[in-house]
Design an enzyme around this catalytic site. Structure first.
Site, PDB file in Angstrom:
ATOM      1  N   GLU A 185       0.828  -1.212   0.000  1.00 58.74           N
ATOM      2  CA  GLU A 185       0.000   0.000   0.000  1.00 58.74           C
ATOM      3  C   GLU A 185       0.862   1.262   0.000  1.00 58.74           C
ATOM      4  OE1 GLU A 185      -4.096  -1.595   2.082  1.00 58.74           O
ATOM      5  OE2 GLU A 185      -2.614  -0.656   3.389  1.00 58.74           O
ATOM      6  N   GLU A 212      -5.710  -8.031  -0.921  1.00 55.47           N
ATOM      7  CA  GLU A 212      -6.370  -7.811   0.371  1.00 55.47           C
ATOM      8  C   GLU A 212      -7.823  -7.454   0.127  1.00 55.47           C
ATOM      9  OE1 GLU A 212      -4.727  -5.212   3.337  1.00 55.47           O
ATOM     10  OE2 GLU A 212      -2.657  -5.704   2.780  1.00 55.47           O
TER      11      GLU A 212
END
Length: 488
Positions: A192, A384
């Site tokens: 991320e 995710e």
């Protein structure tokens, strides 16, 4: 390319599995030569809806260093995967995992972040993890940096704000590639990466006491260093193992306009551009032109060395991975109303939300997949996606049909995206086993198919218990996504 037939289901060889991070599961924070990490100096949040992972300054950092307990720092204990890895991987295999995404703790390999020689005990631990995965024919997908850089690099360089951290990281990645490369086909560089705009958890740089403009300057400069380091890691891997694949990883935050007003549509477009900027660099190999105006209007100057842009252009990633939990709504005069604790934006009146205020939008995943495929034309990987909930253990069982419903809806939309023509490599849902929350460091926010007997204070037996969703996901994988029914 025109074809009369189009995909109707998940492709053969689709990589079903789950994803975790070292700092949220491993524990053993001070064993076998491991160094302290940035994740292990972040205190547990005082409120379930208040993030704590960036609330670190010089005073709280020194307090954490002096504290040698896990009481206020739950990520130090995780769920003790360090000692339970064989049991946990066996449970993943029972579900039928084809892939397991996990991260290597940089400080377990290089305790100080830039040690000349690696910690052999650290390498040996991950060798044992890979041994177990190979036993069950589960592919590893390894994240090289997942919010857990060695704390000594914060103390020495103020983390990624200093260019010297690039060399430290690429020294680490070269060691890891050489040692594990023959056993691993898929890699990710930075988890991320876009969340580095939030601060310490991703940059390792203390900036809480800086004025806002200086803070933003430090964060974007830190992110530039990560982008260069990511490209250099791609170069390293391809030189050592040309057939291996390395990807980038984005926290995807699809943004909708609050209304058809052109100003709202433009505000949503701007929000998406700032989100996709990072993958634009890692996939296309250059800073997108739209960021030039943003940098200028915010008095930001990205300091680059002469060959930085050539490095970015020459070594793009092989595939694009991302997390997907929610969407947000944006309007031109928005005041920054909080949605959940991972993004800001307006609430969408057409969506339900979790107990933590995260709005649930399965169709948004299909929209995201289509937009990212159209933008990049490189294979995608959903690494995710999951539902944090307060699961209740009753008579030794957890009936989590709300999680089954959440995951089913998202998997349906992934299948629709594949029918739309998206090339999707796999799906690793977040938290196949209960773990310590990234944003708040609590245990009661549970994601897993496997319940772990531990509370927010670290009390419990650590016993692993299969939830109803465990058996459901087992069936989903066995049928390659064809059977999504809930028969419980």
């Amino acid at each position: 390319m025109y074809q009369e037939n189009y995909p109707q289901s998940f492709p053969a060889g689709f990589l079903w599995g789950g994803a975790t991070a070292a700092n949220q599961i491993e524990g053993a924070w001070n064993l076998a030569g491991k160094g302290l990490t940035t994740a292990e100096v972040v205190k547990k949040a005082v409120s379930r809806k208040k993030m704590s992972m960036d609330e670190v300054n010089q005073a709280t950092l020194q307090e954490a260093i002096a504290d040698h307990t896990t009481t206020s720092y739950p990520k130090r204990r995780g769920i003790d995967f360090y000692h339970h890895y064989a049991e946990d991987i066996k449970l993943f295999a029972e579900m039928g995992f084809k892939v397991y995404r996990f991260s290597i703790a940089w400080a377990r390999i290089l305790p100080h972040g830039d040690d000349e020689q690696p910690n052999q005990a650290g390498l040996a631990f991950y060798d044992r993890v890979l041994d177990e995965l190979e036993k069950y024919q589960i592919q590893p997908l390894i994240t090289l940096s997942h919010y857990e850089m060695p704390l000594d690099l914060t103390l020495k360089y103020n983390g990624w704000s200093d260019r010297r951290t690039i060399a430290a990281f690429n020294h680490y990645t070269k060691i890891v590639f050489k040692h594990f490369g023959k056993r691993v086909k898929y890699w990710l560089t930075f988890n991320e990466i876009n969340t580095g705009t939030w601060g310490f958890h991703a940059t390792g740089a203390l900036d809480q006491d800086l004025p806002k403009q200086q803070q933003l300057q430090l964060r974007y400069q830190s992110l530039h260093h990560q982008l260069v380091a990511s490209a250099l890691a791609t170069k390293q891997l391809h030189e050592l193992y040309p057939a291996d694949k390395i990807g980038c990883m984005l926290a995807r935050m699809q943004t909708y306009p609050a209304s058809p007003k052109p100003k709202d549509v433009r505000a949503a477009q701007l929000a998406d551009q700032k989100n996709l900027f990072f993958t634009d660099v890692q996939v296309r190999g250059e800073y997108p032109a739209f960021m030039n105006r943003y940098f200028a209007e915010n008095n930001l100057i990205i300091k680059m060395e002469a060959n930085d842009q050539a490095i970015l252009a020459t070594y793009p990633v092989d595939f694009v991975s991302f997390s997907y939990y929610m969407t947000t709504v944006t309007e031109s005069d928005q005041d920054g109303t909080t949605v959940g604790n991972m993004a800001t934006g307006g609430r969408n009146p057409y969506l339900k939300e979790s107990a933590w205020g995260w709005q649930i939008d399965p169709i948004g995943l299909r929209i995201t997949l289509n937009e990212m495929w159209d933008r990049y034309q490189k294979p995608l990987f959903v690494v995710e996606n999951g539902l944090g909930a307060q699961d209740k253990l009753v008579a030794g069982q957890v009936h989590d049909h709300y999680r089954i419903d959440y995951l089913r809806q998202h998997i349906v939309q992934m299948k629709e995206a594949i029918k739309d023509g998206v090339k999707l490599l796999g799906y690793t849902m977040w938290g196949p086993i209960d773990l310590i929350s990234f944003s708040t460091s609590e245990m009661s926010k549970r994601y897993g198919f496997i319940y772990v007997d531990q509370d927010d204070q670290g009390r419990g037996t650590l016993k692993r218990i299969r939830k109803d969703s465990f058996y459901w996901y087992q069936k989903v994988i066995a049928t390659n996504g064809a059977d999504l029914s809930d028969n419980h």
